[in-house]
Design an enzyme around this catalytic site. Structure first.
Site, mmCIF file in Angstrom:
data_model
loop_
_atom_site.group_PDB
_atom_site.id
_atom_site.type_symbol
_atom_site.label_atom_id
_atom_site.label_comp_id
_atom_site.label_asym_id
_atom_site.label_seq_id
_atom_site.Cartn_x
_atom_site.Cartn_y
_atom_site.Cartn_z
ATOM 1 N N GLY A 158 -0.901 -6.796 -0.160
ATOM 2 C CA GLY A 158 -2.140 -6.235 0.368
ATOM 3 C C GLY A 158 -3.390 -6.745 -0.327
ATOM 4 O O GLY A 158 -4.464 -6.167 -0.179
ATOM 5 N N GLU A 190 8.937 -9.356 -3.705
ATOM 6 C CA GLU A 190 7.533 -9.079 -3.394
ATOM 7 C C GLU A 190 6.753 -8.903 -4.691
ATOM 8 O O GLU A 190 6.767 -7.816 -5.281
ATOM 9 C CB GLU A 190 7.421 -7.796 -2.569
ATOM 10 C CG GLU A 190 8.063 -7.892 -1.213
ATOM 11 C CD GLU A 190 7.441 -6.892 -0.246
ATOM 12 O OE1 GLU A 190 6.926 -7.346 0.781
ATOM 13 O OE2 GLU A 190 7.450 -5.695 -0.522
ATOM 14 N N LYS A 220 4.198 0.577 6.910
ATOM 15 C CA LYS A 220 3.645 1.530 5.928
ATOM 16 C C LYS A 220 3.171 2.795 6.666
ATOM 17 O O LYS A 220 3.851 3.243 7.574
ATOM 18 C CB LYS A 220 2.547 0.852 5.110
ATOM 19 C CG LYS A 220 3.055 -0.479 4.524
ATOM 20 C CD LYS A 220 2.156 -1.093 3.513
ATOM 21 C CE LYS A 220 2.796 -2.397 3.022
ATOM 22 N NZ LYS A 220 2.039 -3.021 1.947
ATOM 23 N N HIS A 235 10.581 -0.334 -2.381
ATOM 24 C CA HIS A 235 9.322 -1.052 -2.132
ATOM 25 C C HIS A 235 8.373 -0.764 -3.299
ATOM 26 O O HIS A 235 8.361 0.330 -3.844
ATOM 27 C CB HIS A 235 8.707 -0.609 -0.809
ATOM 28 C CG HIS A 235 7.496 -1.411 -0.456
ATOM 29 N ND1 HIS A 235 6.255 -1.123 -0.956
ATOM 30 C CD2 HIS A 235 7.355 -2.521 0.311
ATOM 31 C CE1 HIS A 235 5.387 -2.014 -0.502
ATOM 32 N NE2 HIS A 235 6.031 -2.874 0.271
ATOM 33 N N SER A 282 1.160 -10.477 1.314
ATOM 34 C CA SER A 282 0.059 -11.174 2.001
ATOM 35 C C SER A 282 0.515 -12.374 2.840
ATOM 36 O O SER A 282 -0.177 -13.390 2.909
ATOM 37 C CB SER A 282 -1.020 -11.599 1.005
ATOM 38 O OG SER A 282 -1.590 -10.456 0.397
ATOM 39 N N GLU A 318 5.370 -0.029 -3.502
ATOM 40 C CA GLU A 318 4.516 1.167 -3.381
ATOM 41 C C GLU A 318 5.301 2.428 -3.721
ATOM 42 O O GLU A 318 4.757 3.386 -4.258
ATOM 43 C CB GLU A 318 3.887 1.219 -1.978
ATOM 44 C CG GLU A 318 2.743 0.216 -1.873
ATOM 45 C CD GLU A 318 2.498 -0.350 -0.490
ATOM 46 O OE1 GLU A 318 2.960 0.233 0.514
ATOM 47 O OE2 GLU A 318 1.842 -1.408 -0.408
HETATM 48 P P1 PGA Z 1 1.284 -7.120 2.896
HETATM 49 O O1 PGA Z 1 2.469 -6.114 2.494
HETATM 50 O O2 PGA Z 1 1.873 -8.136 3.837
HETATM 51 O O3 PGA Z 1 0.243 -6.248 3.561
HETATM 52 O O4 PGA Z 1 0.812 -7.743 1.640
HETATM 53 C C1 PGA Z 1 3.764 -6.570 2.280
HETATM 54 C C2 PGA Z 1 4.667 -5.421 1.897
HETATM 55 O O5 PGA Z 1 4.212 -4.547 1.155
HETATM 56 O O6 PGA Z 1 5.846 -5.346 2.293
#
Ligand code: PGA
Length: 265
Positions: free
Chosen positions: A176, A170, A13, A98, A213, A100
């Site tokens: 996160g 995901e 990220k 992704h 996570s 995000e």
């Molecule tokens: P995370 O993120 O392991 O911090 O939950 C995973 C991702 O967004 O690919």
């Protein structure tokens, strides 16, 4: 039996500039050795791709990718980065869609499909992410959302393109947040994805990773599920010792009857 690699993908990220990326590589390299059938992928910020790719270039099991690319090759797209640009500095893969990007930056299914197609055309592997939000899960719409997100990519590609695509499931609510899907939940959605791909004649060689996570403590229970071909990890991939530990724990959980990682049912 189908050949699929076991993949550990690190999504940094907006963390680790070029000097931090180099320092990470120096610490990480001696902690792991190449293993047949296992791939380690890194997605650093765009400005660190070159530094990381150079630092890790001696390892054939490691590849570096971009976190996001534009579907156009060049032009008036302020802030955009093209696939030829990231390829020039060493990227061999790119994340696409992704959560995000989808939820914080408003990326649509159609844009995800265009980026996926553009990556394939330019000769780099897209790792396409799909996943439902908490509201969608609570509303009983998980399957519908996954099928829709997958469908736009399926529509945009030819069957043979899938030889060069990887997928990640995901769940947005698990990213996160410290919450992660149970191995059963994850396996169930992976099965749905595999079925959807199968319905469209897509090769079984497409690896499907789980993300959200994942850490050194839970990676083994997730990867014991045969439906999971690897993990995509954010927070727990930022520290070289912890990342190496996670890779080690996950690899141990996935030893196949054949003794390697490459062959799965
Ligand atoms: P995370 O993120 O392991 O911090 O939950 C995973 C991702 O967004 O690919």
């Amino acid at each position: 039996m189908t050949d699929r690699p076991l993949v550990f993908a690190a999504n940094w990220k907006m963390n680790h500039g070029p000097s931090e990326a180099r320092a990470f590589a120096r610490k990480f390299l001696p902690l792991t050795t190449p293993v047949q059938g296992r791939r380690l992928w890194f997605f650093p910020p765009a400005v660190s791709i070159e530094a990381l790719a150079q630092s890790l270039h001696q390892r054939p099991d490691i590849a570096v990718g971009a976190q996001n690319v534009h579907w156009e090759l060049k032009g008036a797209f302020t802030g955009g980065i093209s696939i030829p640009m990231v390829t020039e500095v060493g990227a061999r893969l790119t994340l696409v869609g992704h959560s995000e990007r989808r939820h914080l930056f408003g990326e649509t299914d159609e844009q995800v499909a265009r980026k996926t197609r553009a990556a394939l055309k330019a000769g780099i592997m897209p790792l396409v992410c799909v996943g439902e939000t908490l509201a969608e899960r609570d509303g009983g719409r998980t399957e519908q959302v996954i099928v829709r997100q997958l469908g736009s990519v399926i529509q945009a590609l030819e069957t043979e393109d899938w030889e060069h695509v990887a997928l990640a499931y995901e769940p947005v609510w698990a990213i996160g947040t410290g919450k992660n899907a149970t191995p059963d939940d994850a396996a169930q959605i992976h099965e749905l994805i595999r079925m959807e791909l199968g319905r469209h004649g897509v090769t079984k060689r497409v690896p499907i990773l789980y993300g959200g996570s994942v850490n050194a403590g839970n990676v083994a229970s997730l990867l014991t599920r045969p439906q999971l071909d690897g993990v995509l990890v954010g927070g727990a991939s930022l520290d070289p010792d912890k990342w190496a530990e996670l890779v080690e724990q996950g690899s141990r959980a996935k030893v196949r009857p054949s003794g390697g990682y490459g062959m799965v049912e």
